[in-house]
Design a protein around this motif. Sequence first.
Motif, PDB file in Angstrom:
ATOM      1  N   UNK A  81      -6.624 -26.506  46.721  1.00 33.73           N
ATOM      2  CA  UNK A  81      -7.190 -25.983  47.959  1.00 33.73           C
ATOM      3  C   UNK A  81      -6.625 -26.803  49.115  1.00 33.73           C
ATOM      4  N   UNK A  82      -5.680 -26.221  49.855  1.00 30.43           N
ATOM      5  CA  UNK A  82      -5.063 -26.919  50.975  1.00 30.43           C
ATOM      6  C   UNK A  82      -6.004 -27.014  52.165  1.00 30.43           C
ATOM      7  N   UNK A  83      -6.773 -25.977  52.386  1.00 33.16           N
ATOM      8  CA  UNK A  83      -7.675 -25.933  53.534  1.00 33.16           C
ATOM      9  C   UNK A  83      -8.645 -24.778  53.332  1.00 33.16           C
ATOM     10  N   UNK A  84      -9.661 -24.734  54.144  1.00 31.88           N
ATOM     11  CA  UNK A  84     -10.604 -23.615  54.099  1.00 31.88           C
ATOM     12  C   UNK A  84     -11.243 -23.470  55.469  1.00 31.88           C
ATOM     13  N   UNK A 142     -16.235 -17.476  53.324  1.00 30.66           N
ATOM     14  CA  UNK A 142     -15.384 -18.663  53.237  1.00 30.66           C
ATOM     15  C   UNK A 142     -13.961 -18.175  52.991  1.00 30.66           C
ATOM     16  N   UNK A 143     -13.019 -18.704  53.741  1.00 28.63           N
ATOM     17  CA  UNK A 143     -11.610 -18.368  53.573  1.00 28.63           C
ATOM     18  C   UNK A 143     -10.890 -19.579  52.994  1.00 28.63           C
ATOM     19  N   UNK A 144     -10.384 -19.440  51.781  1.00 24.14           N
ATOM     20  CA  UNK A 144      -9.749 -20.551  51.077  1.00 24.14           C
ATOM     21  C   UNK A 144      -8.235 -20.336  51.018  1.00 24.14           C
ATOM     22  N   UNK A 145      -7.482 -21.368  51.352  1.00 20.20           N
ATOM     23  CA  UNK A 145      -6.031 -21.351  51.193  1.00 20.20           C
ATOM     24  C   UNK A 145      -5.707 -22.072  49.891  1.00 20.20           C
ATOM     25  N   UNK A 146      -5.353 -21.287  48.862  1.00 20.09           N
ATOM     26  CA  UNK A 146      -5.121 -21.840  47.530  1.00 20.09           C
ATOM     27  C   UNK A 146      -3.630 -21.865  47.216  1.00 20.09           C
TER      28      UNK A 146
END
Length: 242
Positions: A81-84, A142-146
């Motif tokens: 998970x780079x960011x959320x 929630x928006x997850x950058x995976x």
Amino acid sequence: MQESKEERKVLTMPKTALAPVNSNYIALTNNALDIIRENLKNQPLSFQLFDIVKSPSGGAIAFTVPGLSGDEIYKELTGIVLDYATPRAYWDTPDPVEGTPPVCYSPDSLISHEGKPCSRCPFNDFGSKDGESNAKACKESVTIFLLRPDNIMPIIIRVPVSSKLIFQRYMTRLIGKMMPLCGVVTKITLEKTTNKTGQSYSLYNFEAVSILSPEETTKARTFGQQFMDVVNAAELNIQEAV
């Protein structure tokens, strides 16, 4: 008082120790940002360019992920998970057409795009959606950058509000162990469950399955910060042009 299924799930700590993982994330071993810039040719890296994994309907327990040859089905998604972000948005119609801009939105669920506190908005009250359920009219998520091992572009995973607390409790457990979110490999799965009215929906589960080495964690943190700087700059330029 008896705990709900969701509460039991988020409070349970993993019983097995986490093992270090060997580096197989190509984004951490290559100059990924140069490749991104070369392919984009100075075009903005906006959210519209990302592959987005939406929450499945009807309590499905598999993800649909866009691929080079069409949609691909996964029982689980694993990566860093780079960011959320924790956005929210309000539409003044009960079933807006996909792509319709919201009347009001917030990138962090705290302050609206007009600078007003979300906590004081009547559409943030439980039961404001239709008066019959306990849902809010303003939709949270929630928006997850995976980041996955075989790709330098993260995918965006949209986690509905029904699983927001589960993700937040997962982050809290990592904090308790002094582990950064980008320092572990996270596995995301789905579980079918039902709400109080008997409607089926998908519950998201989060599990730390491996620990990155200190070197990999540093690389993941640096790449994530630089990547999100590019994304945020692109979104800022788009908003300024509107």
